[in-house]
Design a protein around this motif. Structure first.
Motif, short mmCIF file in Angstrom:
data_model
loop_
_atom_site.label_atom_id
_atom_site.label_comp_id
_atom_site.label_asym_id
_atom_site.label_seq_id
_atom_site.Cartn_x
_atom_site.Cartn_y
_atom_site.Cartn_z
N HIS A 120 70.33 53.20 15.11
CA HIS A 120 70.71 52.50 16.33
C HIS A 120 70.14 51.09 16.41
O HIS A 120 70.56 50.32 17.27
CB HIS A 120 70.22 53.27 17.56
CG HIS A 120 70.83 54.63 17.70
ND1 HIS A 120 70.09 55.79 17.50
CD2 HIS A 120 72.09 55.04 17.99
CE1 HIS A 120 70.87 56.84 17.69
NE2 HIS A 120 72.08 56.41 17.98
N LEU A 121 69.17 50.76 15.55
CA LEU A 121 68.54 49.44 15.64
C LEU A 121 69.57 48.35 15.38
O LEU A 121 70.41 48.47 14.48
CB LEU A 121 67.38 49.34 14.66
CG LEU A 121 66.18 50.25 14.93
CD1 LEU A 121 65.10 50.01 13.89
CD2 LEU A 121 65.63 50.03 16.33
N ARG A 122 69.48 47.29 16.16
CA ARG A 122 70.41 46.17 16.04
C ARG A 122 69.67 44.93 15.54
O ARG A 122 68.53 44.69 15.92
CB ARG A 122 71.08 45.88 17.39
CG ARG A 122 71.95 47.05 17.86
CD ARG A 122 72.63 46.77 19.19
NE ARG A 122 73.43 47.93 19.57
CZ ARG A 122 74.69 48.14 19.19
NH1 ARG A 122 75.29 47.24 18.43
NH2 ARG A 122 75.34 49.23 19.57
N ASP A 123 70.34 44.17 14.71
CA ASP A 123 69.75 42.94 14.21
C ASP A 123 69.86 41.84 15.27
O ASP A 123 70.28 42.09 16.40
CB ASP A 123 70.39 42.53 12.88
CG ASP A 123 71.88 42.27 12.99
OD1 ASP A 123 72.36 41.93 14.11
OD2 ASP A 123 72.59 42.39 11.98
N ASN A 124 69.51 40.64 14.91
CA ASN A 124 69.52 39.55 15.88
C ASN A 124 70.92 39.20 16.36
O ASN A 124 71.07 38.46 17.33
CB ASN A 124 68.89 38.30 15.26
CG ASN A 124 67.40 38.45 15.06
OD1 ASN A 124 66.80 39.44 15.47
ND2 ASN A 124 66.79 37.45 14.43
#
Length: 531
Positions: A120-124
């Motif tokens: 689920h982690l999103r980049d910038n």
């Protein structure tokens, strides 16, 4: 291409290593060089010696990322087993899972997932690892080309045919397991005047629905997510302290309500016709107009965002005008960027002037007109609706409604202007509203044709956006922060979200959360099978 920039760092980050990699052969060299050389024994020696596995080089690259870039699977697994940080981020916010997914390193992706890497982690740029392989390959091929050229001296080879074939597999790998999906609750809380059903009963894949709500649970600023199919709520959930009764600032979703109120005013004869001149409603500034083109602006131009006025965030002086709340004088003070009707420019002032035109013609304020002629007809009690310096409700934004009430506007437009069998807005207005009058529609000066990896071919009607997502053509009301009311005509379905509206916060943080919401629902819509 910006939305895939999270992996671009690898194009630049190895120049300082290349000479050393070609000359150093001892396991005593740095762990970064050992990874680049593919020297598993040397990497194991570093692990046994207690070397910091998460150290970054001058370019922000950690050993695990290098292993993913150069497909050193055994080394990646050794680093993962030894406790390397799976959530470590590079300067663009990308994690090892982002990099491995983008390069289609299936074994490394699986190893990361098996050890609990957070998908689920999103980049910038607000992309999850799955989002990084969602865009059309030809669109992102220049990124792969740059990587291949820059890293070829270090042995990187990219098999484009394999990557194209494997990208869909990566997306499948990044989906939740059946056990995870079974734990997700999205059942509507209460009927309260609505028809309630389930995805299965309405022909919707419950696994896709559960996956969407799994993604939603990881969104830190999301308030609500509702799916309506065949006029029935089939899924609904509230997050981050929000409740079913919470009236949320809808931001620019308000514009789509203002468009509906324009239709009602026309039908009642309060407004003459859609081609009446804007300036006729503002006699106090008519004589001061020096640009003759402004005298040709019509209600139609305002609705289509083709009046020629600029997007206010382009210049501080335009934004200061919005903040002043004194909008009528800005008809003259704000310059046109083009002749009326010649080009699309997103303009909050245009929607505000439209709201004032309706209110003046109806001899009341916009909120009262809306409550009497729209909201009462569809069982809505209007919440706060902010006003300008002269007490005019803002036609461009800041109407407060519950998530369910916001979705009712979608029901009207999905059903050719009807709500529970009653004609609220003329059907021909709905059809005209959802036409695409601008193929260059975008809110910034950069005329791109997409939002992130999912929403493509943006267009604009009468205060409604349009796009293509996968095999589906959609229309949508769209507000700052991630307020959305999306119409999927081929599925007879609505997807609606409310979020933190980031009121008066127009920065990278606000846009990141907004794009996160857009990507979340875009991923779901793209996964829906074509009829």
């Amino acid at each position: 291409m910006r939305f895939l920039s999270a992996v671009l760092f690898v194009v630049f980050c190895f120049c300082s290593l290349s000479t050393q990699a070609q000359t150093e052969q001892s396991p005593s060299v740095s762990i970064h060089v050992s990874v680049l050389q593919g020297n598993l024994d040397a990497v194991k020696q570093h692990i046994e010696a207690g070397t910091d596995l998460n150290q970054k080089d001058a370019f922000g690259s950690c050993p695990l990322v290098l292993a993913a870039v150069f497909d050193k699977t055994d080394i990646a697994k050794a680093l993962i087993d030894a406790g390397a940080d799976l959530s470590i981020r590079n300067s663009n916010g990308g994690t090892p899972l982002h990099v491995a997914a983008f390069l289609c390193r299936t074994d490394i992706v699986q190893a990361l997932l098996d050890h609990g890497a957070d998908r689920h982690l999103r980049d910038n740029f607000a992309n999850t690892p799955a989002d990084s392989v969602a865009a059309p390959f030809e669109e992102v091929k220049p990124v792969y080309d740059s990587m291949a050229r820059s890293l070829a001296p270090l042995g990187l080879q990219l098999d484009y045919e394999y990557i194209q074939q494997t990208r869909p597999k990566i997306i499948q790998m990044l989906r939740p397991s059946a056990d995870e999906l079974a734990k997700i609750d999205y059942a509507p809380q209460t009927a309260d005047g609505w028809d309630i059903s389930t995805p299965e009963e309405q022909g919707l894949d419950p696994k896709l629905v559960a996956e969407l709500y799994d993604d939603a649970a990881a969104m830190p600023k999301l308030y609500s997510l509702i799916i309506i199919k065949n006029d029935k709520i089939v899924a609904e959930q509230y997050y981050n302290g929000a409740t079913i009764d919470r009236k949320t600032r809808l931001a620019s979703v308000t514009k789509s309500f203002t468009s509906a109120l324009t239709a009602i005013a026309l039908e009642k004869g309060i407004l003459q016709n859609i081609d009446q001149k804007m300036i006729d409603s503002f006699p106090e500034v008519a004589d001061s107009i020096t640009d003759p083109h402004k005298k040709q602006i019509t209600i139609r131009h305002l609705l289509q965002m083709r009046a020629g006025y600029p997007w206010e965030e382009m210049k501080q002086e335009y934004w200061d005008g919005i903040l002043s709340g004194d909008y009528v004088p800005l008809i003259e003070k704000t310059p046109l960027l083009g002749d009326p009707g010649s080009q699309f420019n997103y303009s909050n002032l245009s929607s505000n002037w439209l709201g004032i035109i309706i209110a003046r013609a109806a001899d009341t304020n916009l909120k009262t007109f809306a409550q009497d002629n729209l909201f009462n007809q569809i069982d809505i009690e209007c919440g706060e609706w902010s006003t300008d310096a002269h007490g005019n409700n803002n036609g461009c934004g800041n109407l407060h409604l519950t998530a369910r009430d916001a979705a009712k506007l979608g029901l009207i437009y999905l059903n050719n202007g009807q709500y529970k069998g009653k004609q609220i807005i003329p059907a021909d207005w709905v059809e005209a509203s959802l036409e695409n009058y601008s193929t260059d529609a975008w809110i910034t000066k950069d005329k791109v044709n997409h939002i992130g990896p999912y929403f493509r071919d943006l267009g604009y009607g009468y205060q409604w956006w349009s796009a293509q997502v996968g095999d589906h053509d959609i229309d949508f009301a769209w507000g700052h922060g991630g307020q959305l009311v999306i119409l999927l005509h081929d599925k007879n379905m609505i997807v609606a979200t409310t979020t933190d509206a980031f009121f008066l916060q127009h920065d990278d943080e606000a846009w990141w959360h907004e794009k996160s919401t857009i990507n979340m629902v875009g991923k779901f819509i793209k996964a829906l099978p074509a009829n």
